[in-house]
Motif scaffolding. Structure first.
Motif, PDB file in Angstrom:
ATOM      1  N   ILE A 310       0.851  -1.187   0.000  1.00  0.00           N
ATOM      2  CA  ILE A 310       0.000   0.000   0.000  1.00  0.00           C
ATOM      3  C   ILE A 310       0.886   1.236   0.000  1.00  0.00           C
ATOM      4  N   LEU A 311       0.833   1.998  -1.087  1.00  0.00           N
ATOM      5  CA  LEU A 311       1.679   3.178  -1.261  1.00  0.00           C
ATOM      6  C   LEU A 311       0.883   4.472  -1.310  1.00  0.00           C
ATOM      7  N   SER A 312      -0.443   4.383  -1.169  1.00  0.00           N
ATOM      8  CA  SER A 312      -1.288   5.577  -1.135  1.00  0.00           C
ATOM      9  C   SER A 312      -2.469   5.290  -0.209  1.00  0.00           C
ATOM     10  N   ASN A 313      -3.191   6.327   0.173  1.00  0.00           N
ATOM     11  CA  ASN A 313      -4.302   6.165   1.105  1.00  0.00           C
ATOM     12  C   ASN A 313      -5.363   5.214   0.554  1.00  0.00           C
ATOM     13  N   VAL A 314      -5.974   4.454   1.462  1.00  0.00           N
ATOM     14  CA  VAL A 314      -7.018   3.496   1.077  1.00  0.00           C
ATOM     15  C   VAL A 314      -8.332   3.940   1.710  1.00  0.00           C
ATOM     16  N   PRO A 315      -9.360   4.232   0.911  1.00  0.00           N
ATOM     17  CA  PRO A 315     -10.642   4.669   1.488  1.00  0.00           C
ATOM     18  C   PRO A 315     -11.310   3.551   2.287  1.00  0.00           C
ATOM     19  N   ALA A 316     -12.242   3.926   3.134  1.00  0.00           N
ATOM     20  CA  ALA A 316     -12.984   2.962   3.939  1.00  0.00           C
ATOM     21  C   ALA A 316     -13.696   1.953   3.045  1.00  0.00           C
ATOM     22  N   GLY A 317     -13.630   0.681   3.442  1.00  0.00           N
ATOM     23  CA  GLY A 317     -14.366  -0.359   2.753  1.00  0.00           C
ATOM     24  C   GLY A 317     -13.750  -0.875   1.471  1.00  0.00           C
ATOM     25  N   ARG A 318     -12.638  -0.321   1.037  1.00  0.00           N
ATOM     26  CA  ARG A 318     -12.059  -0.739  -0.242  1.00  0.00           C
ATOM     27  C   ARG A 318     -11.284  -2.044  -0.095  1.00  0.00           C
ATOM     28  N   VAL A 319     -11.335  -2.877  -1.132  1.00  0.00           N
ATOM     29  CA  VAL A 319     -10.547  -4.110  -1.200  1.00  0.00           C
ATOM     30  C   VAL A 319      -9.441  -3.893  -2.224  1.00  0.00           C
ATOM     31  N   VAL A 320      -8.184  -4.057  -1.789  1.00  0.00           N
ATOM     32  CA  VAL A 320      -7.055  -3.747  -2.664  1.00  0.00           C
ATOM     33  C   VAL A 320      -6.145  -4.958  -2.820  1.00  0.00           C
ATOM     34  N   MET A 321      -5.318  -4.890  -3.865  1.00  0.00           N
ATOM     35  CA  MET A 321      -4.425  -6.003  -4.167  1.00  0.00           C
ATOM     36  C   MET A 321      -3.296  -5.485  -5.045  1.00  0.00           C
ATOM     37  N   GLY A 322      -2.115  -6.091  -4.928  1.00  0.00           N
ATOM     38  CA  GLY A 322      -1.028  -5.816  -5.859  1.00  0.00           C
ATOM     39  C   GLY A 322       0.022  -4.874  -5.334  1.00  0.00           C
ATOM     40  N   TYR A 323       1.005  -4.603  -6.210  1.00  0.00           N
ATOM     41  CA  TYR A 323       2.125  -3.711  -5.884  1.00  0.00           C
ATOM     42  C   TYR A 323       2.367  -2.798  -7.084  1.00  0.00           C
ATOM     43  N   PRO A 324       1.990  -1.503  -6.966  1.00  0.00           N
ATOM     44  CA  PRO A 324       1.310  -0.889  -5.826  1.00  0.00           C
ATOM     45  C   PRO A 324      -0.145  -1.358  -5.725  1.00  0.00           C
ATOM     46  N   ALA A 325      -0.689  -1.320  -4.506  1.00  0.00           N
ATOM     47  CA  ALA A 325      -2.045  -1.808  -4.289  1.00  0.00           C
ATOM     48  C   ALA A 325      -3.056  -0.915  -4.996  1.00  0.00           C
ATOM     49  N   VAL A 326      -3.955  -1.561  -5.727  1.00  0.00           N
ATOM     50  CA  VAL A 326      -5.078  -0.882  -6.392  1.00  0.00           C
ATOM     51  C   VAL A 326      -6.335  -1.690  -6.088  1.00  0.00           C
ATOM     52  N   LYS A 327      -7.497  -1.200  -6.530  1.00  0.00           N
ATOM     53  CA  LYS A 327      -8.726  -1.973  -6.357  1.00  0.00           C
ATOM     54  C   LYS A 327      -8.513  -3.398  -6.862  1.00  0.00           C
ATOM     55  N   MET A 328      -9.075  -4.362  -6.157  1.00  0.00           N
ATOM     56  CA  MET A 328      -8.842  -5.755  -6.543  1.00  0.00           C
ATOM     57  C   MET A 328      -9.315  -6.034  -7.963  1.00  0.00           C
ATOM     58  N   GLU A 329     -10.470  -5.475  -8.358  1.00  0.00           N
ATOM     59  CA  GLU A 329     -10.962  -5.725  -9.709  1.00  0.00           C
ATOM     60  C   GLU A 329     -10.047  -5.083 -10.761  1.00  0.00           C
ATOM     61  N   THR A 330      -9.464  -3.932 -10.416  1.00  0.00           N
ATOM     62  CA  THR A 330      -8.507  -3.293 -11.333  1.00  0.00           C
ATOM     63  C   THR A 330      -7.256  -4.146 -11.472  1.00  0.00           C
ATOM     64  N   HIS A 331      -6.760  -4.653 -10.347  1.00  0.00           N
ATOM     65  CA  HIS A 331      -5.573  -5.509 -10.395  1.00  0.00           C
ATOM     66  C   HIS A 331      -5.845  -6.769 -11.211  1.00  0.00           C
ATOM     67  N   THR A 332      -7.048  -7.334 -11.058  1.00  0.00           N
ATOM     68  CA  THR A 332      -7.393  -8.535 -11.817  1.00  0.00           C
ATOM     69  C   THR A 332      -7.390  -8.246 -13.312  1.00  0.00           C
ATOM     70  N   ASP A 333      -7.954  -7.097 -13.697  1.00  0.00           N
ATOM     71  CA  ASP A 333      -7.936  -6.718 -15.115  1.00  0.00           C
ATOM     72  C   ASP A 333      -6.500  -6.531 -15.607  1.00  0.00           C
ATOM     73  N   MET A 334      -5.659  -5.873 -14.800  1.00  0.00           N
ATOM     74  CA  MET A 334      -4.260  -5.667 -15.185  1.00  0.00           C
ATOM     75  C   MET A 334      -3.536  -7.004 -15.340  1.00  0.00           C
ATOM     76  N   TYR A 335      -3.827  -7.938 -14.440  1.00  0.00           N
ATOM     77  CA  TYR A 335      -3.169  -9.240 -14.501  1.00  0.00           C
ATOM     78  C   TYR A 335      -3.581 -10.006 -15.758  1.00  0.00           C
ATOM     79  N   LYS A 336      -4.866  -9.914 -16.107  1.00  0.00           N
ATOM     80  CA  LYS A 336      -5.329 -10.580 -17.322  1.00  0.00           C
ATOM     81  C   LYS A 336      -4.615 -10.022 -18.549  1.00  0.00           C
TER      82      LYS A 336
END
Length: 357
Positions: A310-336
């Motif tokens: 986590i390299l930036s602020n994370v809003p309440a309730g957000r699910v994050v993943m990756g390096y740097p951490a982003v929304k999990m669905e965004t990371h999944t799209d990037m991984y695909k």
């Protein structure tokens, strides 16, 4: 030793069959013997029951316990919750002796409440206050003016630095260190690291120089019902205290940096590292090997998947993943997209060859 009836009553769940059978231990289904409670909490464990020798099992709701060859069964509405209750009942503890061991070194100015047990070779410094019913294991250290609430349980070689204030029912596993100095150093002129932080890459004209210590004047404040895993390290605050809220649980090898504030009922999994001056809200979950950069905010109810950085602020309730951490669905799209890159490059090469022809 408990009967099936006693276990079911303690869990507040239904039991059927021979309710006066006695249980000595809990076991996995395939390893269970006639005096064990087989923990078969879902249908996937049914084959294990056939391989073992259990007479009694903790089963999923609706299971046909007689068809499974059992003499009694306890039914779990929420299997993991039921498992929690079973482990509380059947935990045999660590076998620490009661009372004050003669080899313990306790300063005359320390105050121990009733029913406190102190193990061999433990040191308790001047001004420390230990709450009623606490168990301090062997080779522990409790520093000057520490306040430890009632019913604390410190396993072997737990170390608590001066002036820490800890609430009720605190648990610390072997090797935990509460209250080391913060990792806080400064150079006389600006450093290359400081310039990189501002410019995101340029060290500027900073010269090599020595690091000067900034002392930790703060301590640690920990709420009620907090658990600290093996070999965790929690740094003192620089001026104010580092804080951990009630109900929070730290897994093994978690590091919490100076001035960090962690809210209530958080879960920090193994090898997570929290930098200095981080503000973590309530009910936050950090998966194993997560990292949080300094001076950041992680909002209430946020969840970070294992290995996230986590390299930036994370809003309440957000699910994050990756390096740097982003929304999990965004990371999944990037991984695909990343996985498609070799195919895209092959397609690009084919197009280039067609154009050149």
């Amino acid at each position: 030793m408990y009967t099936v009836r006693q276990i079911a009553d303690a869990l507040g769940v239904e039991a059927q069959g021979e309710l006066d059978l006695c249980i000595l231990r809990a076991a996995e289904p395939q390893d269970a013997g006639p005096d064990d409670l087989a923990m078969a909490t879902s249908p996937k464990y049914a084959d294990g029951l056939a391989a073992g020798g259990a007479r009694v099992a903790l089963l999923w709701e609706g299971a046909d316990w007689q068809a499974l060859g059992l003499k009694a069964a306890i039914f779990a509405t929420r299997p993991r919750m039921a498992m929690s209750g079973v482990t509380v009942l059947l935990d045999q503890g660590q076998g620490f002796s009661t009372g004050i061991h003669p080899s313990a070194v306790i300063d005359p100015a320390a105050k121990l409440a009733d029913d406190v047990s102190v193990g061999p070779m433990t040191v308790i410094a001047a001004g420390a206050k230990i709450g009623k019913g606490s168990v301090i294991g062997p080779h522990c250290f409790i520093g000057m003016d520490v306040e430890l609430g009632p019913e604390a349980q410190l396993r072997e070689m737990v170390s608590i630095g001066a002036r820490a204030k800890i609430g009720a029912r605190f648990r610390a596993q072997p090797g935990a260190r509460i209250g080391g100095d913060g990792f806080f150093f400064v150079t006389p002129p600006g450093s290359g690291a400081g310039n990189v932080r501002k410019t995101l890459g340029d060290q500027g004209d900073a010269k090599p120089q020595s690091w000067l210590r900034i002392h930790s004047l703060g301590a640690i404040t920990i709420g009620d019902d907090v658990e600290i895993g093996c070999n965790c390290t929690i740094d003192n605050g620089t001026i104010r205290d580092t804080e951990i809220g009630s109900g929070t649980k730290l897994d093994n090898l978690v590091h919490v940096g100076h001035n960090t504030r962690i809210g209530r009922d958080c879960l920090l999994c193994g090898q997570s590292g929290i930098s200095g001056s981080v503000d973590i809200g309530n009910n936050v979950v950090l998966g194993g090997q997560c990292g949080v950069g300094d001076n950041l905010f992680v909002g209430d109810g946020a969840i970070a998947a294992g290995g996230s950085k986590i390299l930036s602020n994370v809003p309440a309730g957000r699910v994050v993943m990756g390096y740097p951490a982003v929304k999990m669905e965004t990371h999944t799209d990037m991984y695909k997209v990343q996985r498609r890159l070799p195919r895209l490059m092959r397609d690009l090469d084919a197009l280039k060859k067609a154009v050149f022809k």
